[in-house]
Design a protein around this motif. Structure first.
Motif, PDB file in Angstrom:
ATOM      1  N   SER A 139      -3.748   0.080  -4.433  1.00 33.61           N
ATOM      2  CA  SER A 139      -2.569   0.803  -4.350  1.00 33.61           C
ATOM      3  C   SER A 139      -2.913   2.312  -3.936  1.00 33.61           C
ATOM      4  CB  SER A 139      -1.328   1.137  -5.381  1.00 33.61           C
ATOM      5  OG  SER A 139      -1.354   0.994  -6.476  1.00 33.61           O
ATOM      6  N   SER A 140      -3.982   2.700  -4.576  1.00 32.25           N
ATOM      7  CA  SER A 140      -4.663   4.094  -5.511  1.00 32.25           C
ATOM      8  C   SER A 140      -5.099   5.206  -3.671  1.00 32.25           C
ATOM      9  CB  SER A 140      -5.426   4.321  -6.003  1.00 32.25           C
ATOM     10  OG  SER A 140      -6.145   4.327  -6.243  1.00 32.25           O
ATOM     11  N   ASP A 141      -5.181   3.383  -3.149  1.00 29.83           N
ATOM     12  CA  ASP A 141      -5.949   4.095  -2.174  1.00 29.83           C
ATOM     13  C   ASP A 141      -5.093   4.187  -0.208  1.00 29.83           C
ATOM     14  OD1 ASP A 141      -8.906   3.629  -2.719  1.00 29.83           O
ATOM     15  OD2 ASP A 141      -8.536   1.301  -2.640  1.00 29.83           O
ATOM     16  N   CYS A 142      -4.037   4.140  -0.625  1.00 28.43           N
ATOM     17  CA  CYS A 142      -2.762   4.145   0.673  1.00 28.43           C
ATOM     18  C   CYS A 142      -1.955   4.945   0.473  1.00 28.43           C
ATOM     19  CB  CYS A 142      -2.319   2.956   0.565  1.00 28.43           C
ATOM     20  SG  CYS A 142      -2.960   1.467   0.184  1.00 28.43           S
ATOM     21  N   VAL A 143      -2.244   5.566   1.879  1.00 25.42           N
ATOM     22  CA  VAL A 143      -0.972   6.424   1.725  1.00 25.42           C
ATOM     23  C   VAL A 143      -0.393   6.518   2.682  1.00 25.42           C
ATOM     24  CG1 VAL A 143      -0.402   8.984   2.292  1.00 25.42           C
ATOM     25  CG2 VAL A 143      -2.509   9.018   1.599  1.00 25.42           C
ATOM     26  N   LEU A 144       1.376   5.947   2.135  1.00 27.70           N
ATOM     27  CA  LEU A 144       2.501   5.172   2.968  1.00 27.70           C
ATOM     28  C   LEU A 144       3.640   6.021   3.207  1.00 27.70           C
ATOM     29  CD1 LEU A 144       1.542   1.434   1.269  1.00 27.70           C
ATOM     30  CD2 LEU A 144       0.663   2.671   3.699  1.00 27.70           C
ATOM     31  N   PRO A 145       3.780   7.347   3.639  1.00 30.42           N
ATOM     32  CA  PRO A 145       5.135   7.389   3.760  1.00 30.42           C
ATOM     33  C   PRO A 145       6.781   7.007   4.093  1.00 30.42           C
ATOM     34  CG  PRO A 145       3.399   8.045   5.769  1.00 30.42           C
ATOM     35  CD  PRO A 145       3.054   7.927   4.422  1.00 30.42           C
ATOM     36  N   GLU A 146       7.438   7.090   3.849  1.00 30.42           N
ATOM     37  CA  GLU A 146       8.332   6.732   4.409  1.00 30.42           C
ATOM     38  C   GLU A 146       8.561   6.383   6.373  1.00 30.42           C
ATOM     39  OE1 GLU A 146      12.012   7.518   2.929  1.00 30.42           O
ATOM     40  OE2 GLU A 146      11.996   7.290   0.131  1.00 30.42           O
ATOM     41  N   LYS A 147       8.385   7.978   7.120  1.00 29.47           N
ATOM     42  CA  LYS A 147       8.283   7.644   7.994  1.00 29.47           C
ATOM     43  C   LYS A 147       7.411   8.285   8.707  1.00 29.47           C
ATOM     44  CE  LYS A 147      13.354   8.993   9.143  1.00 29.47           C
ATOM     45  NZ  LYS A 147      14.356   9.218   9.258  1.00 29.47           N
ATOM     46  N   GLY A 148       6.671   7.635  10.138  1.00 32.40           N
ATOM     47  CA  GLY A 148       5.572   8.384  10.857  1.00 32.40           C
ATOM     48  C   GLY A 148       4.015   7.763   9.496  1.00 32.40           C
TER      49      GLY A 148
END
Length: 458
Positions: free
Chosen positions: A288-297
């Motif tokens: 999970s620390s490898d991921c950048v997961l914004p709400e949009k885009g």
């Protein structure tokens, strides 16, 4: 047979190559022999040894062309001992997959290089003795069953001296052995090339140790069937188009039912293979620390660890899955992959429902372990039967989960993304990318034909 009828000629120089080489030629009982050296000093040294042997009145072998004194010392060590020494030298720095490949190749080669000694065990027992007891370094001290102990004693007695491998017939027998399966049927081309490479490197190691003057496999050229080169390009028939990919990622949620959730648990895993073109082992190592997961885009992931299935026999941790850095990259080096909104949503939904394992990894089995290749392959098989038409199910379309990666890379290329950027995201060199991948998305043939017709002015 032995012979005292020996003639040693002057050194010849081959100037046709970029760098000249030096040829030592001699004959035993009328049969010619030669050795090639990179420097004149090495050639002079070998020729001098031959002359000293003839002056001492030593008999020469009519098969190998060498005097008895050459067959002692290092050259008298058996191929079995050479193989064990080679494994010892390579084991620590080899990955689990490399250890598996190395022992497979040598377990195939060693029984082919033996003398005619009575009591030869069956091929299955010999392979068991080599793969499970003799070759893997951590397993050599294990207690051996009676049949394995007998097989080991037979191998130690029957294994040919390394010096015998200069005989062309033994080199040919070696090539034939690594090109076949245990039942005698031809092995796949990729299996043959992998095994031959291991055995070739083992014999190069013998040259380094001065057990051999040259690598005997250099003299053997195996012709491929029908003269064709092995196919390396991705088969366009395995590649799904974006619509088919979406249907597969929807269908996987129905596999295993709602309570077991075996399919839903792997939906985002298959999504990473397609939308991020990750290898299965890389997806299994994702945290999970490898991921950048914004709400949009768009989001992004950093791939920095791979967890390929290897087997307990080959890993240092005694786990089924190895823990390695990315393929063809230094340890700790990551690969940054931008991910589109559909994959961002899949990963956010996965984290909300299944959380992460104790080590922060996203994809785990119901018991919290690394997902086995057999498990996700079984889910994928059921997914294809749900999502594809009957004719497609029986075809090669997306047969393996790995084919999702092929589809992802092909989709990027067909979208007009420059090859260097695609190569960086997929973890390839540009050369390999352009060599292997083509515009092979299923369902675009009509569109391509329309473009051609428009360019023709029709």
């Amino acid at each position: 047979m032995k012979s005292y009828k020996v003639a040693v000629w002057k050194i010849s120089i081959n100037r046709s190559a970029k760098k000249p080489t030096y040829l030592v030629r001699w004959a035993v009982d009328g049969n010619p022999f030669h050795e090639v050296y990179k420097t004149q000093a090495l050639a002079d040294r070998f020729r001098a040894k031959l002359l000293r042997a003839t002056e001492k009145g030593e008999p020469f072998d009519t098969v190998t062309g060498l005097p008895d004194s050459f067959r002692g010392g290092k050259a008298a060590e058996t191929f079995l001992k050479l193989a064990l020494a080679y494994v010892d030298d390579r084991w620590q720095d080899a990955s689990a997959k490399q250890r598996d490949s190395m022992t497979d190749a040598l377990a195939t080669a060693i029984p082919a290089l033996v003398k005619a000694v009575r009591g030869r065990p069956s091929p299955e027992v010999l392979r068991k003795a080599l793969r499970s007891y003799l070759l893997p370094v951590p397993r050599r001290e294990r207690e051996r069953p009676a049949d394995v102990a007998t097989a080991v004693r037979w191998l130690e007695k029957a294994s040919l001296p390394v010096g015998e491998l200069q005989d062309i017939k033994h080199a040919q027998a070696l090539v034939d052995a690594v090109s076949r399966k245990l039942d005698g049927k031809p092995a796949a081309s990729q299996t043959y090339r992998r095994r031959r490479a291991v055995v070739f490197n083992c014999l190069e190691y013998a040259v380094e140790l001065e057990m051999l003057s040259t690598n005997p496999l250099s003299k053997i050229k195996r012709k491929r069937k029908n003269g064709h080169r092995p196919v390396q390009e991705v088969d366009r028939r395995v590649v799904v188009n974006p619509r088919q990919a979406r249907e597969l990622l929807t269908a996987v949620t129905y596999v295993g039912g709602y309570e077991r959730a075996s399919g839903r648990r792997l939906r985002a895993f298959f999504g990473v293979l397609y939308y991020a073109a990750a290898r299965p082992g890389e997806a299994l190592g994702l945290r999970s620390s490898d991921c950048v997961l914004p709400e949009k885009g768009w989001g992004r992931i950093e791939l920095q660890e791979t967890r390929p299935t290897a087997g307990k026999a080959w890993t240092d941790s005694d786990e089924v899955h190895d823990r390695r850095g990315l393929k063809q990259r230094d340890d700790g080096e990551a690969r940054l992959v931008p991910i589109p909104p559909p994959l961002v949503r899949l990963l956010r939904e996965h984290l909300e429902e299944f959380r992460t394992g104790e080590d922060g990894r996203l994809f785990n089995s119901e018991r919290g372990n690394v997902v086995a290749a057999s498990s996700y392959s079984r889910v994928w098989k059921a997914t294809r039967e749900l999502a594809l038409l009957p004719g497609q199910v029986s075809s090669v379309l997306a047969t393996r989960p790995y084919d999702l990666r092929h589809a992802g890379v092909s989709q990027w290329l067909n979208s007009g993304v420059p090859a260097p950027e695609v190569a960086a995201r997929a973890g390839h060199s540009v050369e390999v990318l352009l060599k292997i991948y083509a515009k092979c998305i299923d369902g675009q043939e009509a569109e391509m034909n329309d473009r051609i017709m428009k360019s023709l002015g029709e």
